[in-house]
Design an enzyme around this catalytic site. Sequence first.
Site, PDB file in Angstrom:
ATOM      1  N   ASP A 106      44.059  43.096  40.027  1.00 42.87           N
ATOM      2  CA  ASP A 106      43.627  43.735  41.026  1.00 42.87           C
ATOM      3  C   ASP A 106      44.626  44.995  41.099  1.00 42.87           C
ATOM      4  O   ASP A 106      45.654  44.936  40.939  1.00 42.87           O
ATOM      5  CB  ASP A 106      43.869  43.109  42.393  1.00 42.87           C
ATOM      6  CG  ASP A 106      43.467  41.729  42.271  1.00 42.87           C
ATOM      7  OD1 ASP A 106      41.871  41.622  42.496  1.00 42.87           O
ATOM      8  OD2 ASP A 106      43.935  40.536  42.311  1.00 42.87           O
ATOM      9  N   GLU A 127      41.880  38.481  34.905  1.00 40.49           N
ATOM     10  CA  GLU A 127      41.375  39.270  36.038  1.00 40.49           C
ATOM     11  C   GLU A 127      42.504  39.856  36.576  1.00 40.49           C
ATOM     12  O   GLU A 127      43.497  38.971  36.923  1.00 40.49           O
ATOM     13  CB  GLU A 127      40.646  38.356  36.836  1.00 40.49           C
ATOM     14  CG  GLU A 127      39.794  39.152  38.219  1.00 40.49           C
ATOM     15  CD  GLU A 127      40.640  39.236  39.306  1.00 40.49           C
ATOM     16  OE1 GLU A 127      40.003  39.605  40.306  1.00 40.49           O
ATOM     17  OE2 GLU A 127      41.678  38.684  39.242  1.00 40.49           O
ATOM     18  N   GLU A 158      39.983  44.517  38.615  1.00 42.08           N
ATOM     19  CA  GLU A 158      39.140  44.746  40.190  1.00 42.08           C
ATOM     20  C   GLU A 158      39.838  45.897  40.914  1.00 42.08           C
ATOM     21  O   GLU A 158      40.746  45.976  41.228  1.00 42.08           O
ATOM     22  CB  GLU A 158      39.285  43.487  40.745  1.00 42.08           C
ATOM     23  CG  GLU A 158      38.448  43.366  42.034  1.00 42.08           C
ATOM     24  CD  GLU A 158      38.648  42.128  43.086  1.00 42.08           C
ATOM     25  OE1 GLU A 158      39.138  41.141  42.639  1.00 42.08           O
ATOM     26  OE2 GLU A 158      38.267  42.509  44.112  1.00 42.08           O
ATOM     27  N   HIS A 205      42.597  34.177  36.600  1.00 39.34           N
ATOM     28  CA  HIS A 205      42.687  34.943  37.719  1.00 39.34           C
ATOM     29  C   HIS A 205      44.068  35.538  38.387  1.00 39.34           C
ATOM     30  O   HIS A 205      44.842  34.514  38.434  1.00 39.34           O
ATOM     31  CB  HIS A 205      42.081  33.879  38.917  1.00 39.34           C
ATOM     32  CG  HIS A 205      41.903  34.593  40.282  1.00 39.34           C
ATOM     33  ND1 HIS A 205      42.504  33.891  41.432  1.00 39.34           N
ATOM     34  CD2 HIS A 205      41.170  35.817  40.699  1.00 39.34           C
ATOM     35  CE1 HIS A 205      41.969  34.675  42.553  1.00 39.34           C
ATOM     36  NE2 HIS A 205      41.325  35.809  41.936  1.00 39.34           N
ATOM     37  N   ARG A 206      44.230  36.775  38.383  1.00 36.44           N
ATOM     38  CA  ARG A 206      45.532  37.304  38.693  1.00 36.44           C
ATOM     39  C   ARG A 206      46.634  36.783  37.754  1.00 36.44           C
ATOM     40  O   ARG A 206      47.902  36.676  38.132  1.00 36.44           O
ATOM     41  CB  ARG A 206      45.953  36.975  40.240  1.00 36.44           C
ATOM     42  CG  ARG A 206      44.982  37.454  41.295  1.00 36.44           C
ATOM     43  CD  ARG A 206      45.330  37.034  42.746  1.00 36.44           C
ATOM     44  NE  ARG A 206      44.363  36.963  43.727  1.00 36.44           N
ATOM     45  CZ  ARG A 206      44.277  36.413  44.783  1.00 36.44           C
ATOM     46  NH1 ARG A 206      45.420  36.205  45.400  1.00 36.44           N
ATOM     47  NH2 ARG A 206      43.142  36.544  45.526  1.00 36.44           N
ATOM     48  N   LYS A 248      40.487  47.733  44.120  1.00 40.64           N
ATOM     49  CA  LYS A 248      40.253  47.501  45.484  1.00 40.64           C
ATOM     50  C   LYS A 248      39.960  48.512  46.477  1.00 40.64           C
ATOM     51  O   LYS A 248      40.469  49.882  45.909  1.00 40.64           O
ATOM     52  CB  LYS A 248      41.832  46.586  45.719  1.00 40.64           C
ATOM     53  CG  LYS A 248      41.943  45.433  45.176  1.00 40.64           C
ATOM     54  CD  LYS A 248      41.186  44.432  45.952  1.00 40.64           C
ATOM     55  CE  LYS A 248      41.379  42.987  45.497  1.00 40.64           C
ATOM     56  NZ  LYS A 248      40.338  42.117  45.819  1.00 40.64           N
ATOM     57  N   ASP A 269      42.153  30.030  38.334  1.00 35.15           N
ATOM     58  CA  ASP A 269      43.711  30.287  38.355  1.00 35.15           C
ATOM     59  C   ASP A 269      44.518  29.674  37.272  1.00 35.15           C
ATOM     60  O   ASP A 269      45.460  29.913  37.086  1.00 35.15           O
ATOM     61  CB  ASP A 269      44.534  29.739  39.853  1.00 35.15           C
ATOM     62  CG  ASP A 269      43.976  30.415  41.092  1.00 35.15           C
ATOM     63  OD1 ASP A 269      43.465  31.722  40.693  1.00 35.15           O
ATOM     64  OD2 ASP A 269      43.905  29.687  42.118  1.00 35.15           O
ATOM     65  N   HIS A 314      47.312  42.529  44.575  1.00 33.67           N
ATOM     66  CA  HIS A 314      46.004  41.973  45.238  1.00 33.67           C
ATOM     67  C   HIS A 314      45.880  42.799  46.489  1.00 33.67           C
ATOM     68  O   HIS A 314      44.826  43.365  46.956  1.00 33.67           O
ATOM     69  CB  HIS A 314      45.894  40.572  45.371  1.00 33.67           C
ATOM     70  CG  HIS A 314      44.691  40.334  45.927  1.00 33.67           C
ATOM     71  ND1 HIS A 314      44.409  40.145  47.430  1.00 33.67           N
ATOM     72  CD2 HIS A 314      43.426  39.982  45.624  1.00 33.67           C
ATOM     73  CE1 HIS A 314      43.304  39.722  48.003  1.00 33.67           C
ATOM     74  NE2 HIS A 314      42.706  39.559  46.642  1.00 33.67           N
TER      75      HIS A 314
HETATM   76  O1  G3P Z   1      37.378  38.982  40.742  1.00 37.24           O
HETATM   77  C1  G3P Z   1      37.299  37.759  41.368  1.00 37.24           C
HETATM   78  C2  G3P Z   1      38.283  37.677  42.337  1.00 37.24           C
HETATM   79  O2  G3P Z   1      39.627  38.039  42.238  1.00 37.24           O
HETATM   80  C3  G3P Z   1      37.931  38.103  43.689  1.00 37.24           C
HETATM   81  O3  G3P Z   1      38.349  37.957  44.870  1.00 37.24           O
HETATM   82  O4  G3P Z   1      40.179  38.341  46.682  1.00 37.24           O
HETATM   83  O5  G3P Z   1      40.624  36.997  44.520  1.00 37.24           O
HETATM   84  O6  G3P Z   1      40.475  39.705  44.508  1.00 37.24           O
HETATM   85  P1  G3P Z   1      39.889  38.370  45.071  1.00 37.24           P
HETATM   86 MG    MG Z   2      40.482  39.801  42.399  1.00 37.28          MG
END
Ligand code: G3P
Ligand code: MG
Length: 242
Positions: free
Chosen positions: A42, A40, A107, A13-14, A109, A230, A55
Amino acid sequence: MQPETLFRAIFAHRGASAYAPENTMAAFRSALSSRADGIELDVHLSADHQIVVIHDDDVSRTTNGQGKVHALTLEELRRLDAGQGEVIPTLLDVLELIGDQMFLNIELKRFSGSAAYLPEKVTQLVNELDLNSKVIYSSFDPMLLIRTRRSDPQAKCGLLLLEDGFGTAVRLLVSTFIKPWSLHPHYSSVSHKYLQRARLRGQAVITYTVNQPEEMQRLFNLGLQGIITDDPVQAIEVRNTL
Ligand code: G3P
Ligand code: MG
């Protein structure tokens, strides 16, 4: 790619954001060396319409600067410290690093002033680099996914879902136009029944953001397609004990 291609996949994540500043090259390098299955990240557009990996729609939480991402040029964004001397990467930087070595969940945004061309620019770049087979586009905004699919009919689109019931119902309704390849719910929504229903619709389930080992174990045991975490190192440890 069929949804069954993924099984208990681990997406960082990120990037591996438990180990390095989120959405930076250090976090993506860490994810790569952790041997996670995917990352993942953003994306937003800068004032000069470059695809940048960050993000929030504002730089103040994750950098030493201030202002909206869409109001700053790439050059201005690049001058900021995104933590531990890292800079805000472009999507191209990350795609060049990762290539086809991992899956990429991009992702889209929605809080960006230049959001108008975000899906079109991202699909164009992914296709130019011939990475379409490795990419899943996701968004909380079904309209961005509809535009992604329009821009690239082969795109795998994942609908992000919050915990709340009404928003989820609306998003699912709007997204029936594109039949998302995957659903990306909050992990607390995911049960055996949830997965059964998704399987009947031929949809993958990739859930976010799973950081407790007990939850990782529960979800892996349900046999879903993937989790977003994470801490990919811990997730791999948990998966190895199953
Ligand atoms: O894609 C899963 C998650 O990243 C979605 O929420 O706010 O972390 O981008 P956020
Ligand atoms: Mg995300």
